[in-house]
Design a protein around this motif. Sequence first.
Motif, PDB file in Angstrom:
ATOM      1  N   MET A   1       0.831  -1.187   0.000  1.00 54.85           N
ATOM      2  CA  MET A   1       0.000   0.000   0.000  1.00 54.85           C
ATOM      3  C   MET A   1       0.869   1.241   0.000  1.00 54.85           C
ATOM      4  N   ASP A   2       0.245   2.282  -0.159  1.00 53.71           N
ATOM      5  CA  ASP A   2       0.989   3.506  -0.369  1.00 53.71           C
ATOM      6  C   ASP A   2       1.748   3.910   0.883  1.00 53.71           C
ATOM      7  N   ALA A   4       3.279   6.473   1.430  1.00 54.93           N
ATOM      8  CA  ALA A   4       3.078   7.873   1.752  1.00 54.93           C
ATOM      9  C   ALA A   4       1.846   8.088   2.613  1.00 54.93           C
ATOM     10  N   ALA A   5       0.978   7.114   2.600  1.00 52.88           N
ATOM     11  CA  ALA A   5      -0.269   7.291   3.333  1.00 52.88           C
ATOM     12  C   ALA A   5      -0.063   7.299   4.838  1.00 52.88           C
ATOM     13  N   SER A   6       0.967   6.670   5.283  1.00 54.06           N
ATOM     14  CA  SER A   6       1.209   6.673   6.711  1.00 54.06           C
ATOM     15  C   SER A   6       2.681   6.946   6.974  1.00 54.06           C
ATOM     16  N   ALA A   9       7.260   7.192  10.776  1.00 58.24           N
ATOM     17  CA  ALA A   9       7.337   7.190  12.230  1.00 58.24           C
ATOM     18  C   ALA A   9       6.086   6.620  12.866  1.00 58.24           C
ATOM     19  N   ASP A  10       4.994   6.714  12.142  1.00 59.60           N
ATOM     20  CA  ASP A  10       3.719   6.299  12.727  1.00 59.60           C
ATOM     21  C   ASP A  10       3.126   5.095  12.063  1.00 59.60           C
ATOM     22  N   GLU A  11       3.866   4.478  11.227  1.00 57.99           N
ATOM     23  CA  GLU A  11       3.246   3.442  10.414  1.00 57.99           C
ATOM     24  C   GLU A  11       2.725   2.310  11.285  1.00 57.99           C
ATOM     25  N   PRO A  12       1.646   1.650  10.778  1.00 56.07           N
ATOM     26  CA  PRO A  12       1.003   0.628  11.592  1.00 56.07           C
ATOM     27  C   PRO A  12       1.960  -0.450  12.032  1.00 56.07           C
ATOM     28  N   ARG A  13       2.935  -0.771  11.192  1.00 56.53           N
ATOM     29  CA  ARG A  13       3.847  -1.842  11.534  1.00 56.53           C
ATOM     30  C   ARG A  13       4.577  -1.598  12.846  1.00 56.53           C
ATOM     31  N   PRO A 239     -10.173   4.094  -1.267  1.00 52.81           N
ATOM     32  CA  PRO A 239      -9.086   4.992  -1.670  1.00 52.81           C
ATOM     33  C   PRO A 239      -7.902   4.912  -0.716  1.00 52.81           C
ATOM     34  N   ASN A 240      -6.812   5.515  -1.095  1.00 52.08           N
ATOM     35  CA  ASN A 240      -5.638   5.558  -0.220  1.00 52.08           C
ATOM     36  C   ASN A 240      -6.027   6.150   1.125  1.00 52.08           C
ATOM     37  N   GLY A 241      -5.559   5.494   2.166  1.00 52.76           N
ATOM     38  CA  GLY A 241      -5.828   5.993   3.510  1.00 52.76           C
ATOM     39  C   GLY A 241      -7.221   5.695   4.018  1.00 52.76           C
ATOM     40  N   ALA A 242      -7.959   4.835   3.321  1.00 53.47           N
ATOM     41  CA  ALA A 242      -9.347   4.546   3.716  1.00 53.47           C
ATOM     42  C   ALA A 242      -9.429   3.708   4.984  1.00 53.47           C
ATOM     43  N   GLY A 243      -8.373   2.976   5.281  1.00 55.18           N
ATOM     44  CA  GLY A 243      -8.389   2.132   6.476  1.00 55.18           C
ATOM     45  C   GLY A 243      -8.358   0.642   6.169  1.00 55.18           C
ATOM     46  N   LYS A 244      -8.033   0.285   4.953  1.00 56.54           N
ATOM     47  CA  LYS A 244      -8.036  -1.131   4.560  1.00 56.54           C
ATOM     48  C   LYS A 244      -6.967  -1.921   5.311  1.00 56.54           C
ATOM     49  N   THR A 245      -5.744  -1.442   5.244  1.00 57.10           N
ATOM     50  CA  THR A 245      -4.658  -2.168   5.899  1.00 57.10           C
ATOM     51  C   THR A 245      -4.870  -2.216   7.401  1.00 57.10           C
ATOM     52  N   THR A 246      -5.323  -1.114   7.948  1.00 59.11           N
ATOM     53  CA  THR A 246      -5.572  -1.071   9.392  1.00 59.11           C
ATOM     54  C   THR A 246      -6.619  -2.113   9.766  1.00 59.11           C
ATOM     55  N   THR A 247      -7.665  -2.204   8.955  1.00 60.86           N
ATOM     56  CA  THR A 247      -8.714  -3.196   9.219  1.00 60.86           C
ATOM     57  C   THR A 247      -8.158  -4.613   9.117  1.00 60.86           C
ATOM     58  N   SER A 393      -7.500  -4.742  -2.662  1.00 61.28           N
ATOM     59  CA  SER A 393      -6.853  -4.443  -3.939  1.00 61.28           C
ATOM     60  C   SER A 393      -7.326  -3.089  -4.430  1.00 61.28           C
ATOM     61  N   HIS A 394      -6.479  -2.476  -5.228  1.00 61.59           N
ATOM     62  CA  HIS A 394      -6.891  -1.243  -5.896  1.00 61.59           C
ATOM     63  C   HIS A 394      -7.386  -1.531  -7.304  1.00 61.59           C
ATOM     64  N   SER A 395      -7.337  -2.777  -7.677  1.00 58.96           N
ATOM     65  CA  SER A 395      -7.768  -3.134  -9.026  1.00 58.96           C
ATOM     66  C   SER A 395      -9.238  -3.551  -9.024  1.00 58.96           C
TER      67      SER A 395
END
Length: 454
Positions: A1-2, A4-6, A9-13, A239-247, A393-395
């Motif tokens: 995922m992008d 740039a979206a996170s 320093a603050d990335e979920p990982r 969209p980018n930053g929508a919360g998919k990865t976080t979910t 996916s973004h596709s």
Amino acid sequence: MDPAASPVADEPRAEVVAEPTPAEAPAEPEAAATAPAEDEPADVVRAAEVTRTWHPGGPDETPATSGDLADADAEPEREAAPEAATEVADDDTAAAVEESPNGTTDLTGEAILLVGAATAAETGSAVESEPAAETDSAVESDAAVESEPADAAIEPAPVADDHEGERGVAVIPLGTIATGTTPMPRKKRTIRVAREAPAPEAPIVLSIDGLVKRFGDTTAVDAISLGIRAGSFYGIVGPNGAGKTTTLSMITGLLRPDGGSVHVNGIDVWKEPRAAKRITGVLPDRLRLFDRLTGAEMLYYAGSLRGLDHRTVLDRSADLADAFGLEDALDRLVADYSAGMTKKIALACAMIHSPRMLVLDEPFESVDPVSAANLTDILERYVAGGGTVLLSSHSMDLIERVCDSAAIIVGGRVLASGTLDEVRRGDTLEERFVELAGGRKAAEGMEWLHSFSD
Ligand SMILES: Nc1ncnc2c1ncn2[C@@H]1O[C@H](COP(=O)(O)OP(=O)(O)OP(=O)(O)O)[C@@H](O)[C@H]1O
């Protein structure tokens, strides 16, 4: 995922609690590959020991791999020191091993299904051997490949087709432009007819209820609830930053929610993380793998960590390598893999323990079209055998071709969910997505971009 979206320093990982960081290769790379005696009861323990001897990387490294078994409950969020993460992961590994004294998981039946599916999943043979009926309403029109009579009227412009002949697609002839007496070869456009969603009486394998995650003032996930039925091929778009990865991270036990609950097959992911993780395969965002291992070693590690015995790991590794087209790469370091190959080995690691459900964060990113078709085939067979796939996916095209159901997430909320037809409401998924995501932004301003620097 992008990325740039996170912010880094603050990335979920940073908050993720997972396996030890693979910054360094094990002191003896052969450790995983060297086969212990067939009857040696400590196959899996050996893997745990190997884990313990690995040293986590520097503070920059964040631990997360596709084969996560770590118990995030024991981990403080975000500021966790790498050493702490390692210790938790080690404990958990050991526990997982203890829980599998005979070196097997309790998923033997599904394992057989999955491995059988993976073995048969070589693209060519799959295309030939798969009856069209299996892909629901897939229809291929022979007429589409015929030439148009010379006097044909002008028809809509042809559309290039990358998926010609693909199994399980409807072929829609778009016509030709007749030029004199020479018939133009008719091109065709293929659109996958959506899979049938599981019947309403199918059990819910993944239940998400009121999931919430905040990062400071940002509410990344805002009371998301979803129910995903067994045998579903479910896509999440947004969209980018929508919360998919976080979910997805909260679903798989990698990121602790601030509220709500997640149940996999009735097991509370955050109350019984080990049991939940045993039946879940994960392809996380931003792969961080033990890339100083070879592909074979990584598969061995993933399988051993999941409690598989030596022979089973080797057999399944061979099947998976064959299915993913990685046979010739197994002896190479994962660090030397291309992005697509890395994705494939990570996915193979996620599948090796034949989980009941696969949660895949952008599995097709960086994967070439042929490999993507192959991968799709593997996943479809997995689903046909009773497995459940949840992917982001973004596709839109891909989601429409492979999924039976989808959710559109915008601003941390589910704005539409259900079967593809319910979500699309007569539009394409992309149109619906754009509509819900706030429409297209007019490309105004930036006139300077046309001033060209030369
Ligand atoms: N660790 C974090 N600290 C602060 N904010 C975060 C963190 N992780 C995610 N966010 C924020 O949460 C929101 C959702 O991020 P997330 O990565 O889940 O989006 P996404 O839908 O996966 O995006 P993309 O499609 O771009 O990958 C974003 O605003 C992001 O900046």
